[in-house]
Every structure is written in structure tokens, then in C-alpha cells.
Motif scaffolding. Structure first.
Motif, PDB file in Angstrom:
ATOM      1  N   GLY A 276      44.228  48.427  42.961  1.00  0.00           N
ATOM      2  CA  GLY A 276      44.456  49.150  41.846  1.00  0.00           C
ATOM      3  C   GLY A 276      43.318  48.964  40.878  1.00  0.00           C
ATOM      4  O   GLY A 276      42.346  47.958  41.093  1.00  0.00           O
TER       5      GLY A 276
ATOM      6  N   ARG B 248      33.000  42.436  34.391  1.00  0.00           N
ATOM      7  CA  ARG B 248      33.196  43.453  35.289  1.00  0.00           C
ATOM      8  C   ARG B 248      31.529  44.540  35.005  1.00  0.00           C
ATOM      9  O   ARG B 248      31.731  45.243  33.931  1.00  0.00           O
ATOM     10  CB  ARG B 248      34.187  44.523  35.071  1.00  0.00           C
ATOM     11  CG  ARG B 248      35.476  44.064  35.513  1.00  0.00           C
ATOM     12  CD  ARG B 248      36.465  43.644  34.909  1.00  0.00           C
ATOM     13  NE  ARG B 248      37.627  43.237  35.627  1.00  0.00           N
ATOM     14  CZ  ARG B 248      38.779  43.016  35.065  1.00  0.00           C
ATOM     15  NH1 ARG B 248      38.576  42.368  33.834  1.00  0.00           N
ATOM     16  NH2 ARG B 248      39.853  42.660  35.705  1.00  0.00           N
ATOM     17  N   PRO B 249      30.840  44.484  35.931  1.00  0.00           N
ATOM     18  CA  PRO B 249      29.521  45.141  35.690  1.00  0.00           C
ATOM     19  C   PRO B 249      29.564  46.811  35.266  1.00  0.00           C
ATOM     20  O   PRO B 249      28.810  47.299  34.695  1.00  0.00           O
ATOM     21  CB  PRO B 249      28.700  44.932  37.137  1.00  0.00           C
ATOM     22  CG  PRO B 249      29.579  44.442  37.997  1.00  0.00           C
ATOM     23  CD  PRO B 249      30.944  43.763  37.289  1.00  0.00           C
ATOM     24  N   LEU B 250      30.752  47.276  35.867  1.00  0.00           N
ATOM     25  CA  LEU B 250      30.816  48.835  35.752  1.00  0.00           C
ATOM     26  C   LEU B 250      31.281  49.134  34.544  1.00  0.00           C
ATOM     27  O   LEU B 250      31.395  50.300  34.035  1.00  0.00           O
ATOM     28  CB  LEU B 250      31.864  49.208  36.719  1.00  0.00           C
ATOM     29  CG  LEU B 250      31.461  49.211  38.282  1.00  0.00           C
ATOM     30  CD1 LEU B 250      32.491  49.879  39.256  1.00  0.00           C
ATOM     31  CD2 LEU B 250      30.041  49.947  38.670  1.00  0.00           C
TER      32      LEU B 250
ATOM     33  N   PHE C 293      25.845  42.625  41.650  1.00  0.00           N
ATOM     34  CA  PHE C 293      25.385  43.915  41.272  1.00  0.00           C
ATOM     35  C   PHE C 293      23.872  44.251  40.840  1.00  0.00           C
ATOM     36  O   PHE C 293      23.363  44.933  41.128  1.00  0.00           O
ATOM     37  CB  PHE C 293      26.442  44.620  40.270  1.00  0.00           C
ATOM     38  CG  PHE C 293      27.468  45.093  40.940  1.00  0.00           C
ATOM     39  CD1 PHE C 293      28.491  44.389  41.741  1.00  0.00           C
ATOM     40  CD2 PHE C 293      28.101  46.513  40.733  1.00  0.00           C
ATOM     41  CE1 PHE C 293      29.860  44.918  42.157  1.00  0.00           C
ATOM     42  CE2 PHE C 293      29.039  47.032  41.124  1.00  0.00           C
ATOM     43  CZ  PHE C 293      29.932  46.137  41.683  1.00  0.00           C
TER      44      PHE C 293
ATOM     45  N   ASP D  23      37.392  39.201  45.462  1.00  0.00           N
ATOM     46  CA  ASP D  23      36.048  39.003  44.543  1.00  0.00           C
ATOM     47  C   ASP D  23      35.807  37.462  44.488  1.00  0.00           C
ATOM     48  O   ASP D  23      34.506  37.175  44.677  1.00  0.00           O
ATOM     49  CB  ASP D  23      36.398  39.347  43.023  1.00  0.00           C
ATOM     50  CG  ASP D  23      36.573  40.814  42.902  1.00  0.00           C
ATOM     51  OD1 ASP D  23      36.083  41.723  43.838  1.00  0.00           O
ATOM     52  OD2 ASP D  23      37.020  41.282  41.824  1.00  0.00           O
TER      53      ASP D  23
ATOM     54  N   MET E 141      40.580  47.890  37.793  1.00  0.00           N
ATOM     55  CA  MET E 141      40.303  46.724  36.858  1.00  0.00           C
ATOM     56  C   MET E 141      41.278  46.541  36.001  1.00  0.00           C
ATOM     57  O   MET E 141      41.191  47.596  35.106  1.00  0.00           O
ATOM     58  CB  MET E 141      38.988  46.788  36.336  1.00  0.00           C
ATOM     59  CG  MET E 141      37.776  46.930  37.397  1.00  0.00           C
ATOM     60  SD  MET E 141      36.163  46.955  36.539  1.00  0.00           S
ATOM     61  CE  MET E 141      36.106  49.016  36.924  1.00  0.00           C
TER      62      MET E 141
ATOM     63  N   LYS F  23      46.246  42.814  39.381  1.00  0.00           N
ATOM     64  CA  LYS F  23      46.047  42.221  40.574  1.00  0.00           C
ATOM     65  C   LYS F  23      46.116  40.839  40.642  1.00  0.00           C
ATOM     66  O   LYS F  23      46.907  40.062  41.668  1.00  0.00           O
ATOM     67  CB  LYS F  23      45.035  42.808  41.433  1.00  0.00           C
ATOM     68  CG  LYS F  23      45.035  44.143  41.774  1.00  0.00           C
ATOM     69  CD  LYS F  23      43.983  44.654  42.190  1.00  0.00           C
ATOM     70  CE  LYS F  23      42.993  44.708  40.924  1.00  0.00           C
ATOM     71  NZ  LYS F  23      41.586  45.350  41.283  1.00  0.00           N
TER      72      LYS F  23
ATOM     73  N   GLY G 204      39.202  44.021  44.836  1.00  0.00           N
ATOM     74  CA  GLY G 204      38.666  44.472  43.803  1.00  0.00           C
ATOM     75  C   GLY G 204      38.748  45.903  43.561  1.00  0.00           C
ATOM     76  O   GLY G 204      39.345  46.543  44.642  1.00  0.00           O
ATOM     77  N   GLY G 205      38.878  46.419  42.453  1.00  0.00           N
ATOM     78  CA  GLY G 205      39.170  47.798  42.081  1.00  0.00           C
ATOM     79  C   GLY G 205      38.489  48.877  42.725  1.00  0.00           C
ATOM     80  O   GLY G 205      39.282  49.991  43.224  1.00  0.00           O
ATOM     81  N   GLY G 206      37.309  48.509  43.404  1.00  0.00           N
ATOM     82  CA  GLY G 206      36.525  49.703  43.976  1.00  0.00           C
ATOM     83  C   GLY G 206      36.622  49.615  45.736  1.00  0.00           C
ATOM     84  O   GLY G 206      36.033  50.230  46.332  1.00  0.00           O
TER      85      GLY G 206
ATOM     86  N   ILE H 235      29.860  38.136  40.304  1.00  0.00           N
ATOM     87  CA  ILE H 235      29.611  39.510  40.801  1.00  0.00           C
ATOM     88  C   ILE H 235      28.522  40.067  39.995  1.00  0.00           C
ATOM     89  O   ILE H 235      27.835  41.168  40.610  1.00  0.00           O
ATOM     90  CB  ILE H 235      31.093  40.160  40.888  1.00  0.00           C
ATOM     91  CG1 ILE H 235      31.869  39.796  41.880  1.00  0.00           C
ATOM     92  CG2 ILE H 235      30.831  41.735  40.662  1.00  0.00           C
ATOM     93  CD1 ILE H 235      33.253  40.013  42.030  1.00  0.00           C
TER      94      ILE H 235
ATOM     95  N   PHE I 197      27.341  45.312  47.409  1.00  0.00           N
ATOM     96  CA  PHE I 197      28.577  44.474  47.340  1.00  0.00           C
ATOM     97  C   PHE I 197      29.679  45.237  48.053  1.00  0.00           C
ATOM     98  O   PHE I 197      30.608  44.656  48.552  1.00  0.00           O
ATOM     99  CB  PHE I 197      29.114  44.618  45.501  1.00  0.00           C
ATOM    100  CG  PHE I 197      30.331  44.123  45.366  1.00  0.00           C
ATOM    101  CD1 PHE I 197      30.573  42.821  45.333  1.00  0.00           C
ATOM    102  CD2 PHE I 197      31.449  44.853  45.055  1.00  0.00           C
ATOM    103  CE1 PHE I 197      31.864  42.239  45.058  1.00  0.00           C
ATOM    104  CE2 PHE I 197      32.597  44.673  44.673  1.00  0.00           C
ATOM    105  CZ  PHE I 197      32.926  43.143  44.719  1.00  0.00           C
TER     106      PHE I 197
ATOM    107  N   ARG J 178      39.445  57.605  41.500  1.00  0.00           N
ATOM    108  CA  ARG J 178      40.142  56.716  42.449  1.00  0.00           C
ATOM    109  C   ARG J 178      41.617  56.933  42.669  1.00  0.00           C
ATOM    110  O   ARG J 178      42.137  56.463  43.655  1.00  0.00           O
ATOM    111  CB  ARG J 178      39.747  55.520  42.056  1.00  0.00           C
ATOM    112  CG  ARG J 178      38.387  54.840  42.284  1.00  0.00           C
ATOM    113  CD  ARG J 178      38.188  53.428  41.611  1.00  0.00           C
ATOM    114  NE  ARG J 178      36.834  52.997  41.526  1.00  0.00           N
ATOM    115  CZ  ARG J 178      36.397  51.896  41.298  1.00  0.00           C
ATOM    116  NH1 ARG J 178      37.247  51.193  40.998  1.00  0.00           N
ATOM    117  NH2 ARG J 178      34.881  51.516  41.327  1.00  0.00           N
TER     118      ARG J 178
HETATM  119  C1  S3P Z   1      35.139  46.634  40.669  1.00  0.00           C
HETATM  120  C2  S3P Z   1      36.259  45.765  40.173  1.00  0.00           C
HETATM  121  C3  S3P Z   1      36.041  44.296  40.243  1.00  0.00           C
HETATM  122  C4  S3P Z   1      35.224  43.914  41.165  1.00  0.00           C
HETATM  123  C5  S3P Z   1      33.714  44.626  40.892  1.00  0.00           C
HETATM  124  C6  S3P Z   1      33.905  46.130  41.006  1.00  0.00           C
HETATM  125  C7  S3P Z   1      35.404  48.189  40.704  1.00  0.00           C
HETATM  126  O1  S3P Z   1      37.371  43.637  40.543  1.00  0.00           O
HETATM  127  O2  S3P Z   1      35.312  44.009  42.528  1.00  0.00           O
HETATM  128  O3  S3P Z   1      33.376  44.426  39.276  1.00  0.00           O
HETATM  129  O4  S3P Z   1      34.694  48.850  41.217  1.00  0.00           O
HETATM  130  O5  S3P Z   1      36.434  48.593  40.230  1.00  0.00           O
HETATM  131  P1  S3P Z   1      38.859  43.706  39.763  1.00  0.00           P
HETATM  132  O6  S3P Z   1      39.379  45.069  39.790  1.00  0.00           O
HETATM  133  O7  S3P Z   1      39.328  42.593  40.261  1.00  0.00           O
HETATM  134  O8  S3P Z   1      38.416  43.590  38.178  1.00  0.00           O
END
Ligand code: S3P
Length: 192
Positions: A19, A130-132, A59, A44, A21, A25, A91-93, A55, A67, A149
Motif C-alpha cells: 500500500g 520519504r524522498p518521493l 535515492f 525498507d 506511504m 503497513k 515499501g509503497g513502490g 533511504i 533502490f 499505483r
Molecule cells: C516509497 C515508499 C517508502 C520507501 C521509499 C519509496 C514509494 O516506503 O520504500 O521511500 O515509492 O512509495 P513506505 O511506503 O514504507 O513509506
């Protein structure tokens, strides 16, 4: 909750949380781990430990693709490792790569924790990790990620749970019930 499946073949016996960010989770993963006695593995955190960097630094120095490759390598490792049934918080991605989506489903029962974009924006506003989401309007970015997503989470997950309104114990109970059904269906017929 029933003990996850077969003692010899431990593949496919994990519970995986996916799911966006801020969907909960980590919080749900911890509570689920406490309820079931299954260990929790936070992808993560494992990646940060292995690389020796947080993280945002990974990035910034090596880029998102690097990553993503680390995520795939970790999923492959988890599939090969004969681990005890584990709660895996992703991680969310992680669902972006088709290979990852297949690996996640092979690892076990995948739960999509869905929350409204507004709730995600509030929850993620408390940290800068969260870099994004670091630059620009977080609400707009989350909305975009949600749109991109959503179909990928839907494809990956065996079940979806709304985590915006429900309290943690209720979500955990629901995951346990649905996981029971899923793992029971996986049993060979002579063990049912
Ligand atoms: C990301 C979510 C982050 C982490 C990274 C990228 C994403 O994890 O993996 O910053 O692409 O959505 P969380 O979902 O635990 O914050």
C-alpha cells in the motif's frame, strides 16, 4: 489464527502488506506480529541496514532505479530463503515492477491496506523520510501515486482492507480471518 501451512515447504506462507506511504503497513505489521507471534520483516529497514544508509540518501546518491533493484533482490532472496512464516512490510513502490508483483504473490498472502489520500497526506506529514514526497505539494504527489499505483496494488493483493477509518485491532482481526481462509485453501485436500 491457524498455524501457517506446511512445515517442510515454507514458501508462500508469509503475510505481505502492500500500500501507499502512510497506509499503516508498519503499524499494522507490528500489531499483526504481536497478535500472531510471527516475526516482522520491514523491507525498507532491511535495505537500509544492508546498504548502511537511510533511504533518502540511497535515492539521492544512487537513484530510484537502484533502490528498486534492491527491492527485487530482497524479494528474490526471501523467496529462496527457508524462512519461518513472517509478516513482510513492503515499501509503497514495491509493486511497480511486474517481477516484484509476481514474487510478492509467490511469497504468500498479500494484503493491500488502502487509505484515502487525505489520510495518507496527514500521516506522512510527520516525517521527512520519504524522498518521493520531499519536494512540492505532498497531497498532489500522493494523489498522482494513488492513481498510478491503485491498479498495481489491486493486481498484486489477495485482499484489500480500508485502513483510514478502522482501528488497528479491527484491521488485524480482519487480516487474520482472511489469511486463515487463504492458507486453509492452500492445504492439500487430505490435510483439510
Ligand atoms: C516509497 C515508499 C517508502 C520507501 C521509499 C519509496 C514509494 O516506503 O520504500 O521511500 O515509492 O512509495 P513506505 O511506503 O514504507 O513509506
Amino acid at each position: 489464527m491457524i498455524a501457517p501451512i506446511h512445515p517442510i515447504d515454507t514458501h508462500g506462507h508469509h503475510i505481505i502488506l502492500v500500500g501507499l506511504m502512510g497506509c499503516g503497513k508498519t503499524t499494522i505489521g507490528k500489531a499483526l506480529s504481536k497478535r500472531t507471534g510471527m516475526p516482522l520483516l520491514d523491507m525498507d529497514s532491511v535495505i537500509e541496514e544492508q546498504v548502511g544508509k537511510p533511504i533518502p540518501e540511497i535515492f539521492a546518491e544512487s537513484g530510484e532505479n537502484y533502490f528498486r533493484a534492491l527491492e527485487t533482490a530482497l524479494l528474490r532472496y526471501l523467496l529462496d530463503a527457508k524462512r519461518v512464516p513472517t509478516i513482510i512490510s513492503t515499501g509503497g513502490g514495491v509493486v511497480l515492477r511486474p517481477e516484484n508483483r509476481a514474487l510478492l504473490r509467490q511469497l504468500g498472502f498479500c494484503v493491500w491496506l488502502r487509505a484515502s489520500v487525505k489520510v495518507l497526506a496527514v500521516r506522512t506529514s510527520y516525517s521527512n523520510s520519504r524522498p518521493l514526497l520531499r519536494e512540492g505539494n505532498a497531497l498532489e504527489k500522493l494523489q498522482k501515486l494513488h492513481t498510478e499505483r491503485r491498479p498495481l496494488y489491486r493486481k498484486t493483493a489477495h485482499c484489500v482492507l480500508e485502513s483510514s477509518r478502522l482501528d488497528v485491532p479491527t484491521v488485524v482481526t480482519s487480516i487474520c480471518r482472511q489469511a486463515d481462509k487463504y492458507f486453509l485453501n492452500m492445504l492439500p485436500h487430505w490435510e483439510k
